[in-house]
Write an enzyme that holds these catalytic residues in place. Structure first.
Site, PDB file in Angstrom:
ATOM      1  N   TYR A 122      24.317  -0.063  32.338  1.00 45.02           N
ATOM      2  CA  TYR A 122      24.220  -0.463  31.136  1.00 45.02           C
ATOM      3  C   TYR A 122      25.422  -1.685  30.716  1.00 45.02           C
ATOM      4  O   TYR A 122      26.147  -1.777  31.984  1.00 45.02           O
ATOM      5  CB  TYR A 122      24.403   0.493  30.157  1.00 45.02           C
ATOM      6  CG  TYR A 122      25.810   1.181  30.266  1.00 45.02           C
ATOM      7  CD1 TYR A 122      26.333   1.876  31.030  1.00 45.02           C
ATOM      8  CD2 TYR A 122      26.778   0.863  28.859  1.00 45.02           C
ATOM      9  CE1 TYR A 122      27.506   2.221  30.981  1.00 45.02           C
ATOM     10  CE2 TYR A 122      27.914   1.232  28.812  1.00 45.02           C
ATOM     11  CZ  TYR A 122      28.315   2.102  29.828  1.00 45.02           C
ATOM     12  OH  TYR A 122      29.785   2.634  29.869  1.00 45.02           O
TER      13      TYR A 122
ATOM     14  N   LYS B 154      28.750   0.171  36.740  1.00 53.95           N
ATOM     15  CA  LYS B 154      28.879   0.585  35.225  1.00 53.95           C
ATOM     16  C   LYS B 154      27.485   1.442  35.066  1.00 53.95           C
ATOM     17  O   LYS B 154      26.530   0.854  34.655  1.00 53.95           O
ATOM     18  CB  LYS B 154      28.596  -0.658  34.424  1.00 53.95           C
ATOM     19  CG  LYS B 154      29.218  -0.322  33.014  1.00 53.95           C
ATOM     20  CD  LYS B 154      29.443  -1.387  32.144  1.00 53.95           C
ATOM     21  CE  LYS B 154      29.819  -1.502  30.490  1.00 53.95           C
ATOM     22  NZ  LYS B 154      30.703  -0.290  30.344  1.00 53.95           N
TER      23      LYS B 154
ATOM     24  N   GLU C 187      42.323   4.589  34.419  1.00 51.14           N
ATOM     25  CA  GLU C 187      41.847   3.758  33.348  1.00 51.14           C
ATOM     26  C   GLU C 187      41.657   5.012  32.265  1.00 51.14           C
ATOM     27  O   GLU C 187      41.794   6.096  32.333  1.00 51.14           O
ATOM     28  CB  GLU C 187      40.642   3.010  33.542  1.00 51.14           C
ATOM     29  CG  GLU C 187      39.432   3.960  34.001  1.00 51.14           C
ATOM     30  CD  GLU C 187      37.928   2.853  34.288  1.00 51.14           C
ATOM     31  OE1 GLU C 187      37.960   1.754  33.625  1.00 51.14           O
ATOM     32  OE2 GLU C 187      37.499   3.618  35.182  1.00 51.14           O
TER      33      GLU C 187
ATOM     34  N   LEU D  11      36.385   0.637  36.348  1.00 47.72           N
ATOM     35  CA  LEU D  11      35.521  -0.170  35.942  1.00 47.72           C
ATOM     36  C   LEU D  11      36.432  -1.456  35.662  1.00 47.72           C
ATOM     37  O   LEU D  11      37.103  -1.680  35.112  1.00 47.72           O
ATOM     38  CB  LEU D  11      34.817   0.005  34.534  1.00 47.72           C
ATOM     39  CG  LEU D  11      33.635  -1.130  34.174  1.00 47.72           C
ATOM     40  CD1 LEU D  11      32.454  -0.752  35.124  1.00 47.72           C
ATOM     41  CD2 LEU D  11      33.210  -0.849  32.696  1.00 47.72           C
TER      42      LEU D  11
HETATM   43  N1  PDD Z   1      32.991   0.794  27.853  1.00 48.80           N
HETATM   44  N2  PDD Z   1      36.475   1.351  31.803  1.00 48.80           N
HETATM   45  C1  PDD Z   1      35.293   2.062  31.343  1.00 48.80           C
HETATM   46  C2  PDD Z   1      35.173   3.513  32.177  1.00 48.80           C
HETATM   47  C3  PDD Z   1      34.444   1.708  30.289  1.00 48.80           C
HETATM   48  O1  PDD Z   1      33.328   2.455  30.064  1.00 48.80           O
HETATM   49  C4  PDD Z   1      34.703   0.514  29.745  1.00 48.80           C
HETATM   50  C5  PDD Z   1      33.739  -0.026  28.569  1.00 48.80           C
HETATM   51  C6  PDD Z   1      35.764  -0.254  29.979  1.00 48.80           C
HETATM   52  C7  PDD Z   1      36.220  -1.635  29.496  1.00 48.80           C
HETATM   53  O2  PDD Z   1      35.101  -2.589  29.943  1.00 48.80           O
HETATM   54  P1  PDD Z   1      34.650  -3.892  29.239  1.00 48.80           P
HETATM   55  O3  PDD Z   1      35.668  -4.456  28.746  1.00 48.80           O
HETATM   56  O4  PDD Z   1      33.748  -4.516  29.978  1.00 48.80           O
HETATM   57  O5  PDD Z   1      33.945  -3.513  28.028  1.00 48.80           O
HETATM   58  C8  PDD Z   1      36.593   0.140  31.025  1.00 48.80           C
HETATM   59  C9  PDD Z   1      32.101   0.210  26.951  1.00 48.80           C
HETATM   60  C10 PDD Z   1      32.541  -0.539  26.076  1.00 48.80           C
HETATM   61  C11 PDD Z   1      31.146   1.511  26.497  1.00 48.80           C
HETATM   62  O6  PDD Z   1      31.050   2.467  27.359  1.00 48.80           O
HETATM   63  O7  PDD Z   1      30.869   1.640  25.412  1.00 48.80           O
END
Ligand code: PDD
Length: 278
Positions: free
Chosen positions: A32, A145, A177, A201
């Site tokens: 996703y 992801k 993280e 991620l």
């Molecule tokens: N989550 N680490 C994890 C485990 C994440 O699920 C996310 C993002 C991030 C930050 O990634 P980005 O900057 O690309 O949003 C880091 C999204 C927002 C979600 O699952 O809703």
């Protein structure tokens, strides 16, 4: 009326049904992206779809349409739902198949997407949040992801149960993280964040913030740091698509510290706002 994207059509939400044998449902077998929209414009759109493509390749999934068609349909859905400030969620499962661990390469992946009008959380960005520090129990391909997010959702629940808004996950002593965010530490004017490897991620916001920090002439080290090191950090902040940059004011759980939102965090927040309101 709210529209969603299901397979090859954009349909009213109440007409969208998922097949019983979707592998996303049985195995969490899918990927996703979440893409923020500012003033009707999706932000870092191509970067998100590059990561989508990479996630698909890493999981041996093919796309049912070209990446350009997927991008176009995402834009179309945002327009149909008249999203001004909010986000788009796009998911692709491996497809429909009677339950079997062994996936077939002949099934057609299923794309679904929805959009949401939502403001970024100005209160959190101003006042900061608390993190609950706990062992990272996830698999070793956190760089993909995937919708299989059990470790992340358990970490988030644990954080909330301890009156914290987000988790700080660590493998042994190494900080990895959050449950849905990347973590940054500032010490003596230097910014540290975990390197983009299989343990985190590689957030699109993380990459953007690293670039913003370099433009602001802050030294940035993409290096792992420990729980002991974070104990005497000057500033800590988290980043994600939907939060942007949010300062951390407390960490509880494996370690206990309190801090204030600092000047580096504020400078980066300002640079980010300028970028998204341009
Ligand atoms: N989550 N680490 C994890 C485990 C994440 O699920 C996310 C993002 C991030 C930050 O990634 P980005 O900057 O690309 O949003 C880091 C999204 C927002 C979600 O699952 O809703």
């Amino acid at each position: 009326m709210e529209y969603v994207w299901l397979k090859d059509k954009i349909v009213p939400r109440q007409e969208a049904f998922i097949h019983f044998d979707d592998r996303g449902y049985y195995f969490g077998d899918g990927i996703y992206e979440v893409i923020q929209v500012y003033n009707g414009q999706p932000f870092l759109f191509h970067e998100h779809f590059e990561r989508f493509l990479r996630s698909a390749q890493e999981l041996d999934m093919s796309l049912p349409f070209s990446i350009n068609e997927i991008k176009e349909n995402t834009r179309l859905l945002l327009q149909k739902n008249e999203i001004n400030n909010g986000y788009a969620y796009i998911q692709m499962t491996r497809g429909e198949q009677v339950r079997d661990h062994l996936y077939s390469r002949d099934i057609c992946p299923v794309i679904t997407a929805f959009t949401k009008e939502a403001e970024v959380p100005a209160d959190k960005q101003k006042s900061g949040i608390s993190l609950w520090a706990a062992e990272d129990i996830r698999w070793l391909r956190c760089d993909i992801k995937t919708i299989n997010l059990l470790g992340n959702v358990l970490a988030k629940r644990k954080a909330e149960d301890n009156h914290c808004e987000e988790a700080l996950q660590h493998r042994g002593h190494t900080v990895t993280e959050g449950s849905s965010t990347n973590i940054f530490m500032v010490k003596k004017g230097v910014i540290y964040t975990h390197p983009a490897n299989h343990l985190i991620l590689n957030g699109i916001t993380r990459q953007n913030v690293v670039n913003l920090a370099k433009n602001e002439r802050f030294p940035v080290y993409e290096e792992a740091f420990s729980l002991e090191e974070i104990m005497d950090a000057d500033e800590i902040f988290v980043t994600s698509t939907t939060l942007e940059i949010v300062p951390v004011v407390n960490i509880k759980g494996s370690i206990e510290i309190s801090l204030q939102p600092g000047t580096v965090t504020r400078k980066l927040q300002q640079a980010f706002k300028e970028q998204t309101s341009a």
